[in-house]
Scaffold this motif. Structure first.
Motif, PDB file in Angstrom:
ATOM      1  N   ASN A 167      50.744   6.894   7.876  1.00  0.00           N
ATOM      2  CA  ASN A 167      50.213   8.049   7.323  1.00  0.00           C
ATOM      3  C   ASN A 167      50.144   9.352   8.133  1.00  0.00           C
ATOM      4  O   ASN A 167      50.358  10.329   7.796  1.00  0.00           O
ATOM      5  CB  ASN A 167      48.794   7.809   6.641  1.00  0.00           C
ATOM      6  N   GLY A 168      49.703   8.949   9.390  1.00  0.00           N
ATOM      7  CA  GLY A 168      49.783  10.306  10.450  1.00  0.00           C
ATOM      8  C   GLY A 168      51.039  10.781  10.792  1.00  0.00           C
ATOM      9  O   GLY A 168      51.171  11.828  11.045  1.00  0.00           O
ATOM     10  N   THR A 169      51.964   9.942  10.592  1.00  0.00           N
ATOM     11  CA  THR A 169      53.490  10.293  11.020  1.00  0.00           C
ATOM     12  C   THR A 169      54.014  11.080  10.016  1.00  0.00           C
ATOM     13  O   THR A 169      54.760  12.058  10.244  1.00  0.00           O
ATOM     14  CB  THR A 169      54.450   8.856  11.133  1.00  0.00           C
ATOM     15  N   MET A 170      53.810  10.721   8.934  1.00  0.00           N
ATOM     16  CA  MET A 170      54.191  11.477   7.729  1.00  0.00           C
ATOM     17  C   MET A 170      53.496  12.781   7.631  1.00  0.00           C
ATOM     18  O   MET A 170      54.232  13.811   7.404  1.00  0.00           O
ATOM     19  CB  MET A 170      53.728  10.569   6.308  1.00  0.00           C
TER      20      MET A 170
ATOM     21  N   TYR B  97      50.790  13.176  19.922  1.00  0.00           N
ATOM     22  CA  TYR B  97      50.334  12.397  19.212  1.00  0.00           C
ATOM     23  C   TYR B  97      50.211  10.892  19.526  1.00  0.00           C
ATOM     24  O   TYR B  97      51.445  10.548  20.101  1.00  0.00           O
ATOM     25  CB  TYR B  97      50.495  12.283  17.521  1.00  0.00           C
ATOM     26  N   PHE B  98      49.269   9.993  19.362  1.00  0.00           N
ATOM     27  CA  PHE B  98      49.643   8.624  19.576  1.00  0.00           C
ATOM     28  C   PHE B  98      48.444   7.864  18.625  1.00  0.00           C
ATOM     29  O   PHE B  98      47.310   8.268  18.591  1.00  0.00           O
ATOM     30  CB  PHE B  98      49.381   8.227  21.052  1.00  0.00           C
TER      31      PHE B  98
ATOM     32  N   GLY C 175      47.186  12.867  12.338  1.00  0.00           N
ATOM     33  CA  GLY C 175      48.674  13.760  12.547  1.00  0.00           C
ATOM     34  C   GLY C 175      48.483  15.080  12.115  1.00  0.00           C
ATOM     35  O   GLY C 175      49.284  15.997  12.366  1.00  0.00           O
ATOM     36  N   LEU C 176      47.110  15.394  11.903  1.00  0.00           N
ATOM     37  CA  LEU C 176      46.943  16.955  11.224  1.00  0.00           C
ATOM     38  C   LEU C 176      45.764  17.410  12.159  1.00  0.00           C
ATOM     39  O   LEU C 176      44.734  17.086  12.055  1.00  0.00           O
ATOM     40  CB  LEU C 176      46.625  17.249   9.865  1.00  0.00           C
ATOM     41  N   ILE C 177      46.004  18.312  13.161  1.00  0.00           N
ATOM     42  CA  ILE C 177      45.211  18.582  14.206  1.00  0.00           C
ATOM     43  C   ILE C 177      44.446  20.103  14.229  1.00  0.00           C
ATOM     44  O   ILE C 177      43.678  20.383  15.069  1.00  0.00           O
ATOM     45  CB  ILE C 177      45.630  18.103  15.583  1.00  0.00           C
ATOM     46  N   SER C 178      45.196  20.942  13.426  1.00  0.00           N
ATOM     47  CA  SER C 178      44.884  22.369  13.374  1.00  0.00           C
ATOM     48  C   SER C 178      43.804  22.717  12.637  1.00  0.00           C
ATOM     49  O   SER C 178      43.448  22.205  11.435  1.00  0.00           O
ATOM     50  CB  SER C 178      46.284  23.136  12.806  1.00  0.00           C
ATOM     51  N   CYS C 179      43.001  23.593  13.153  1.00  0.00           N
ATOM     52  CA  CYS C 179      41.825  24.486  12.443  1.00  0.00           C
ATOM     53  C   CYS C 179      41.382  25.481  13.095  1.00  0.00           C
ATOM     54  O   CYS C 179      41.640  25.609  14.343  1.00  0.00           O
ATOM     55  CB  CYS C 179      40.455  23.222  12.417  1.00  0.00           C
ATOM     56  N   ALA C 180      40.765  26.227  12.374  1.00  0.00           N
ATOM     57  CA  ALA C 180      40.306  27.384  13.061  1.00  0.00           C
ATOM     58  C   ALA C 180      39.286  27.274  14.157  1.00  0.00           C
ATOM     59  O   ALA C 180      39.472  28.048  15.113  1.00  0.00           O
ATOM     60  CB  ALA C 180      39.792  28.441  11.977  1.00  0.00           C
TER      61      ALA C 180
END
Length: 507
Positions: A297-300, A440-441, A466-471
């Motif tokens: 899921n993180g890869t996708m 990522y790992f 897999g999604l690390i961005s935030c304000a």
């Protein structure tokens, strides 16, 4: 693309593209925004903005040259004299109004984004939420740009440190996140007391102009927020002017490493404040201890968001040997579950590539890999039945280090999978690049998590995510992936300088 001189009737006709047929859109603009006015290029030259899904013309905007841009710089410089002296509370209130209007017009912003970038509407709506969050954050952070009182070594002196805005900031933004890359920069700059000149990518200027329209409605003073547009043939000269003008104090650029290096050299002439968020070659490492479902899921999420056209997209998938076969099988199923199509169609999760140059690059990278022995487990070819810029979501195995796809940032829906044996080998492969933006790992071993996170040579690490961005987080890289940070309170550092004041001869 050629430069066009269009009459009023032609301009009206281009708005009838399918993407905008459902209702009137008041944010759709066909002029640049300079000094609080909507203006054409002095030459009256324009260029077309097209939907990458079908080539339909969705807008016509000014093709400005350096003389036009100098006008915008002058407006920003004049406005800085008063904007820098507003209180943090005043700036925060205006940013809050801008945020509220973005929230109210989120659906229209998303529709414009999908039309000009091709990304699925669900992703565009997600970007609106993400992009708006930076204005939300910096509306509050404006009041937290604090200084210091330092203990003096002499009783007769008082040592003060204050932070002041640097001046006019030029913001050069990319096409892959046409909303968030503007708000992430402009929010911090305006909160600090800087004025800005925004130069959006030629593929996606309409979102930038829509944001300018909302800034106007929010009461941003004239000259504080300016948006200039130009086509490719003028982009180099415009960029050079923004980097070398004595009236521009700082430049923030998000884009390719190659262009970033050029701007770096140009900015050196004036020793300008410079922020660079450049390309990546992100590794995604899956260790034997990983939760396989979480890893897939993180890869996708990391690899195929925006059709793989993100700077933090996983570029090399490194899978430890014991789970390699199972991971490949599960990822294959997930990739086959993607639905390609127009971004405005229900259920679509993968849109087109942004333009012909990007399509040709992705096609060439895959062909090079296949010619050198890689195997396409899924995809591996264009999807012309959907449109000229569609490429099938692809997974390549048997990838080796002599292939271009191993060494270059793909920026497309291509997953390259490699097998490794030991943790040391995986880390060595992950770090074998001049890029250092994100990595990522996936691991369930707590000791390994802290060990590998420290050893990864990147500015940002996603662990089981897999999604690390935030304000609220500081976004940026190391090595050739850039300078400085965006987002969080650290993002304001790019737009302020420290002034030391010594008050002496005190009794």
């Amino acid at each position: 693309m050629s430069v066009y001189k269009l009459n009023v009737f032609t301009c009206r006709a281009v708005w009838k593209c399918k993407a905008f047929s459902s209702r009137n859109m008041h944010l759709l603009q066909d002029k640049a925004f300079v000094n609080g006015r909507w203006i054409a290029a002095a030459s009256n030259n324009t260029f077309q903005v097209t939907n990458p899904a079908d080539g339909c013309v969705i807008g016509v905007v000014p093709d400005m040259n350096t003389a036009d841009v100098q006008q915008a710089i002058g407006a920003a410089k004049s406005a800085f004299d008063s904007w820098q002296n507003t209180t943090a509370k005043e700036r925060g209130k205006i940013l809050r109004k801008w945020f509220d209007l973005m929230e109210q017009n989120g659906d229209e912003l998303a529709k414009i984004m999908t039309a000009e970038s091709g990304k699925p509407i669900t992703e565009s709506k997600g970007e609106v939420v993400y992009g708006n969050s930076f204005i939300d954050l910096y509306a509050e952070e404006a009041r937290r740009i604090n200084g210091e009182i330092i203990q003096s070594p002499m009783p007769s002196k008082k040592i003060l440190i204050e932070r002041q805005p640097i001046g006019v900031a030029a913001l050069i933004t990319p096409w892959n996140f046409p909303h968030a890359m503007i708000t992430r920069k402009a929010g911090a700059a305006l909160a600090a007391g800087c004025t800005v000149v925004v130069k959006p990518a030629e593929d996606t200027p309409l979102t930038a102009l829509a944001l300018a329209k909302l800034a106007e409605e929010a009461g941003v003073p004239q000259g504080v927020f300016n948006v200039i547009t130009c086509d490719r043939q003028n982009a180099s000269d415009v960029g050079n002017l923004l980097c070398t003008s004595d009236d521009v104090a700082g430049v923030s650029f998000t884009g390719s490493t190659a262009v970033g290096k050029i701007l770096y050299k140009q900015c050196a002439q004036g020793i300008k404040r410079l922020g660079l968020e450049l390309g990546g070659n992100a590794p995604l490492v899956v260790f034997d201890s990983a939760n396989l479902a979480v890893a897939v899921n993180g890869t996708m999420a990391s690899k195929f968001r925006n059709c793989g056209q993100t700077c933090v997209s996983a570029n090399r998938l490194l899978i430890q040997s014991k789970i390699y076969d199972t991971y490949v099988d599960e990822l294959s199923k997930a990739i086959k579950g993607l639905k390609q199509g127009r971004g405005d169609e229900a259920g679509v999760t993968a849109g087109p590539l942004i333009n012909k140059a990007q399509f040709d690059k992705v096609s060439a990278l895959v062909k090079d890999a296949l010619d050198k022995g890689a195997k396409a487990v899924v995809g591996g070819k264009p999807a012309p039945q959907l449109g000229d810029l569609f490429y099938e979501p692809t997974m390549l195995v048997n990838v080796t280090s002599d292939m271009r796809v191993y060494n270059e940032e793909v920026f497309g829906p291509i997953a390259t999978v490699l097998k490794f044996e030991t943790e040391e080998e995986g880390i060595k492969i992950a770090n074998s690049t001049n890029s250092g933006l994100a990595g990522y790992f996936f691991s369930e071993d707590v000791n390994q998590i802290f060990r590998v996170a420290r050893k990864m040579e990147v500015g940002m690490v996603g662990v089981n995510e897999g999604l690390i961005s935030c304000a609220e987080a500081a976004f940026g890289g190391i090595k050739e992936s850039g300078l400085g940070r965006e987002g969080s309170h650290h993002g304001i550092e790019e737009y302020t300088y420290y002034k030391y004041v010594c008050v002496g001869n005190l009794n």
